[in-house]
Write an enzyme that holds these catalytic residues in place. Structure first.
Site, PDB file in Angstrom:
ATOM      1  N   ARG A  95      -9.069 -62.069 -12.567  1.00 38.39           N
ATOM      2  CA  ARG A  95      -8.917 -63.349 -11.881  1.00 38.39           C
ATOM      3  C   ARG A  95      -8.259 -64.417 -12.746  1.00 38.39           C
ATOM      4  O   ARG A  95      -7.382 -65.141 -12.299  1.00 38.39           O
ATOM      5  CB  ARG A  95     -10.311 -63.841 -11.469  1.00 38.39           C
ATOM      6  CG  ARG A  95     -10.300 -65.028 -10.533  1.00 38.39           C
ATOM      7  CD  ARG A  95     -11.713 -65.603 -10.378  1.00 38.39           C
ATOM      8  NE  ARG A  95     -12.725 -64.600 -10.145  1.00 38.39           N
ATOM      9  CZ  ARG A  95     -13.102 -64.173  -8.947  1.00 38.39           C
ATOM     10  NH1 ARG A  95     -12.569 -64.680  -7.864  1.00 38.39           N
ATOM     11  NH2 ARG A  95     -14.038 -63.240  -8.832  1.00 38.39           N
ATOM     12  N   TYR A 120     -17.329 -63.820   0.685  1.00 42.43           N
ATOM     13  CA  TYR A 120     -18.195 -64.429  -0.347  1.00 42.43           C
ATOM     14  C   TYR A 120     -18.443 -65.909  -0.085  1.00 42.43           C
ATOM     15  O   TYR A 120     -18.927 -66.608  -0.976  1.00 42.43           O
ATOM     16  CB  TYR A 120     -17.559 -64.338  -1.737  1.00 42.43           C
ATOM     17  CG  TYR A 120     -16.993 -62.994  -2.112  1.00 42.43           C
ATOM     18  CD1 TYR A 120     -17.835 -61.904  -2.316  1.00 42.43           C
ATOM     19  CD2 TYR A 120     -15.625 -62.826  -2.287  1.00 42.43           C
ATOM     20  CE1 TYR A 120     -17.306 -60.678  -2.674  1.00 42.43           C
ATOM     21  CE2 TYR A 120     -15.099 -61.597  -2.650  1.00 42.43           C
ATOM     22  CZ  TYR A 120     -15.950 -60.530  -2.838  1.00 42.43           C
ATOM     23  OH  TYR A 120     -15.439 -59.325  -3.196  1.00 42.43           O
ATOM     24  N   CYS A 180     -10.139 -61.440  15.714  1.00 40.59           N
ATOM     25  CA  CYS A 180     -11.213 -61.619  16.697  1.00 40.59           C
ATOM     26  C   CYS A 180     -12.584 -61.455  16.078  1.00 40.59           C
ATOM     27  O   CYS A 180     -13.280 -60.461  16.305  1.00 40.59           O
ATOM     28  CB  CYS A 180     -11.002 -60.660  17.855  1.00 40.59           C
ATOM     29  SG  CYS A 180      -9.605 -61.200  18.828  1.00 40.59           S
ATOM     30  N   TYR A 191      -7.474 -60.788  -6.105  1.00 38.48           N
ATOM     31  CA  TYR A 191      -8.359 -60.346  -5.022  1.00 38.48           C
ATOM     32  C   TYR A 191      -7.912 -60.909  -3.675  1.00 38.48           C
ATOM     33  O   TYR A 191      -8.729 -61.174  -2.803  1.00 38.48           O
ATOM     34  CB  TYR A 191      -9.823 -60.719  -5.319  1.00 38.48           C
ATOM     35  CG  TYR A 191     -10.291 -60.231  -6.665  1.00 38.48           C
ATOM     36  CD1 TYR A 191     -10.469 -58.864  -6.890  1.00 38.48           C
ATOM     37  CD2 TYR A 191     -10.508 -61.104  -7.731  1.00 38.48           C
ATOM     38  CE1 TYR A 191     -10.859 -58.395  -8.137  1.00 38.48           C
ATOM     39  CE2 TYR A 191     -10.905 -60.641  -8.977  1.00 38.48           C
ATOM     40  CZ  TYR A 191     -11.076 -59.287  -9.171  1.00 38.48           C
ATOM     41  OH  TYR A 191     -11.470 -58.821 -10.406  1.00 38.48           O
TER      42      TYR A 191
HETATM   43  N1  LLP Z   1     -13.709 -55.102 -15.485  1.00 33.89           N
HETATM   44  C1  LLP Z   1     -14.581 -54.559 -14.607  1.00 33.89           C
HETATM   45  C2  LLP Z   1     -15.289 -53.357 -14.978  1.00 33.89           C
HETATM   46  C3  LLP Z   1     -14.789 -55.183 -13.360  1.00 33.89           C
HETATM   47  O1  LLP Z   1     -15.664 -54.650 -12.512  1.00 33.89           O
HETATM   48  C4  LLP Z   1     -14.067 -56.351 -13.027  1.00 33.89           C
HETATM   49  C5  LLP Z   1     -14.243 -56.996 -11.734  1.00 33.89           C
HETATM   50  C6  LLP Z   1     -13.152 -56.868 -13.970  1.00 33.89           C
HETATM   51  C7  LLP Z   1     -13.007 -56.216 -15.191  1.00 33.89           C
HETATM   52  C8  LLP Z   1     -12.333 -58.086 -13.721  1.00 33.89           C
HETATM   53  O2  LLP Z   1     -13.112 -59.224 -13.519  1.00 33.89           O
HETATM   54  P1  LLP Z   1     -12.413 -60.668 -13.361  1.00 33.89           P
HETATM   55  O3  LLP Z   1     -11.827 -61.056 -14.700  1.00 33.89           O
HETATM   56  O4  LLP Z   1     -11.370 -60.556 -12.331  1.00 33.89           O
HETATM   57  O5  LLP Z   1     -13.523 -61.545 -12.948  1.00 33.89           O
HETATM   58  N2  LLP Z   1     -13.499 -59.288  -5.218  1.00 33.89           N
HETATM   59  C9  LLP Z   1     -14.265 -60.275  -5.940  1.00 33.89           C
HETATM   60  C10 LLP Z   1     -14.298 -60.009  -7.405  1.00 33.89           C
HETATM   61  C11 LLP Z   1     -14.873 -58.636  -7.755  1.00 33.89           C
HETATM   62  C12 LLP Z   1     -14.828 -58.358  -9.222  1.00 33.89           C
HETATM   63  C13 LLP Z   1     -15.275 -56.989  -9.521  1.00 33.89           C
HETATM   64  N3  LLP Z   1     -15.097 -56.575 -10.876  1.00 33.89           N
HETATM   65  C14 LLP Z   1     -13.707 -61.669  -5.634  1.00 33.89           C
HETATM   66  O6  LLP Z   1     -12.747 -61.772  -4.885  1.00 33.89           O
HETATM   67  O7  LLP Z   1     -14.256 -62.662  -6.092  1.00 33.89           O
END
Ligand code: LLP
Length: 428
Positions: free
Chosen positions: A278, A318, A357, A385
């Site tokens: 992110r 979310y 819908c 995402y």
């Molecule tokens: N590494 C692992 C093992 C992870 O499970 C994740 C995210 C990341 C790295 C990266 O995390 P970040 O830096 O992006 O926070 N769909 C959700 C977010 C799910 C994140 C799952 N794991 C959203 O849209 O907020």
């Protein structure tokens, strides 16, 4: 690098680098994902300049064009499926720079990753370790592993994106970690290389990371005393971003240097790995959408746009906030816009909803906007995402994706056609 932010306004119009969002919407249609090369490069450099090893979490944005930019920057990648590994390789990334996370790796995925020579498997359970040892054994190989430990730390983020609590499915329970490492040490086809931890996503405070790190570093000391070599510490991803809703995450550089110093106090020679998603991509992308209809009502005023929950699932899934702004500010469109707008004749508040819908198909609640049908809106912070979680619900083709680089526009994914959605289906 220019001091103007990559995503900015010029004379009231939203620009991605040197290209106006109005022009992009006109030429490529909406809904449309647009990413800035400069923004993602700057976000990457904020991590990489520390000397830490950065593995881009492919799940955040797996577009081949986007991944190819990171590959050129020398990034590694964090994957959770064989499909994501195929994407990394197709984008010019090297398997030797890939870490493979995920709780459900199949034997086939393990074989593929071993054949390609991934850098490390982040193993999430004892049975997975056994399977990996067997699969590597069949291939006459040794699999490099780190255990993903679950430190049981509350990251205080949305429950769906917390991953490091006892009640989460992720990682090896902290109390089992030492025993599982010892078992790994005895295995002929597994080579212990490090330790891994990921406590969640959209974490805007360093404190939970330091809590998790304290536990991990305690374990590292114990492992070393038992003769288990730990050459790298992977602190996962998860640094949050500012979605324009009062979130105030630390600057990446500060976050990274705090983590590295803490690790190096105790383990001066350990390599420090990160797996951000992110914070590399979220604020490097927007989703452009066009207003179809205004539907003022007794209780709520609906602004119906052409992007829906199938294009951007985060709000409905979310309850996530994304800032939504007009591509052309009202003042630039002249007096008429405000005076013909809304129930009160001026700017009013709108439920920004899509055409899907479902009552849950919303993108923003209670947004004060002066809008008219045909206006283009930008849903901000949609680079992570966003597209990766898009679906074809309601037989809606997924949007096109663009990367803007200065004045140049790259179509990194064509808009899907309805016909292409039928591929693989058969009449009876
Ligand atoms: N590494 C692992 C093992 C992870 O499970 C994740 C995210 C990341 C790295 C990266 O995390 P970040 O830096 O992006 O926070 N769909 C959700 C977010 C799910 C994140 C799952 N794991 C959203 O849209 O907020």
């Amino acid at each position: 690098m220019s001091s103007t932010p990559a995503i900015h306004r010029e004379n009231g119009t939203l620009y991605i680098e040197g290209v106006s969002c109005s022009a992009l919407a006109k030429q490529y249609g909406t809904p449309l994902y647009v990413y800035s090369r400069r923004a993602l490069t700057e976000a990457y450099n904020a991590y990489a300049s520390s000397g830490a090893k950065v593995h881009v979490a492919v799940k955040a944005n797996s577009n081949l064009g986007v991944l190819s930019l990171f590959a050129r920057l020398g990034a590694g990648f964090d994957i959770v499926t064989g499909g994501e590994l195929a994407r990394v390789l197709a984008a010019g990334g090297k398997a030797s720079n890939v870490v493979f996370s995920g709780v459900g790796k199949s034997a086939d995925e393990m074989r593929y990753a071993l054949r390609e020579g991934v850098k490390c498997f982040n193993v999430e359970s004892a049975p997975e370790l056994e399977r990996l040892n067997d699969v590597a054994g069949e291939m006459g190989l040794k699999a490099p592993v780190s255990l993903r430990v679950n430190p049981d730390v509350d990251p205080k983020t949305h429950p769906y994106i917390s991953t490091g609590l006892k009640g989460n499915k992720f990682g090896v329970a902290f109390s089992d970690a030492l025993g599982t490492y010892k078992r790994a040490q005895e295995m002929p086809h597994v080579q212990v290389s490090g330790i891994d931890c990921h406590i969640g996503s959209q974490i805007t405070d360093i404190a939970p990371y330091l809590d998790a790190l304290d536990r991990v570093l305690d374990l590292v000391a114990k492992l070393k005393a038992e003769g288990v070599p730990i050459a790298h510490i992977d602190v996962g991803g998860g640094l949050g971003i500012d979605y324009g809703n009062g979130d105030a995450p630390p600057k990446t550089e500060q976050f990274v240097s705090t983590i590295i110093s803490r690790i190096h106090e105790q383990e001066p020679t350990a390599e420090v790995w990160f797996e951000p998603g992110r914070s590399l991509l979220g604020n490097a992308g927007v989703l452009l959408t066009t207003v179809e209809y205004l539907k003022p009502g007794e209780e709520k005023n609906f602004c119906i746009v052409d992007a829906g929950m199938n294009d951007l699932a985060r709000p409905s899934m979310y309850d996530a906030f994304h800032d939504i702004v007009p591509v052309v500010e009202t003042a630039e469109r002249g007096e008429d816009a405000a005076s013909t707008n809304g129930v009160d004749g001026g700017a009013t508040t709108w439920e920004i909803v899509g055409p899907v819908c479902e009552s849950g198909d919303w993108l923003g609640h209670d947004r004060a906007l002066a809008v008219q049908p045909g206006d283009v809106l930008a849903i901000l912070s949609a680079g992570a995402y966003g597209f990766t979680m898009a679906s074809n619900y309601n037989t809606r083709p997924r949007p096109a994706e663009l990367v803007v680089d200065g004045e140049t526009v790259h179509v990194v994914r064509e808009r899907e056609t309805v016909q292409s959605l039928f591929a693989g289906e058969h009449l009876i």
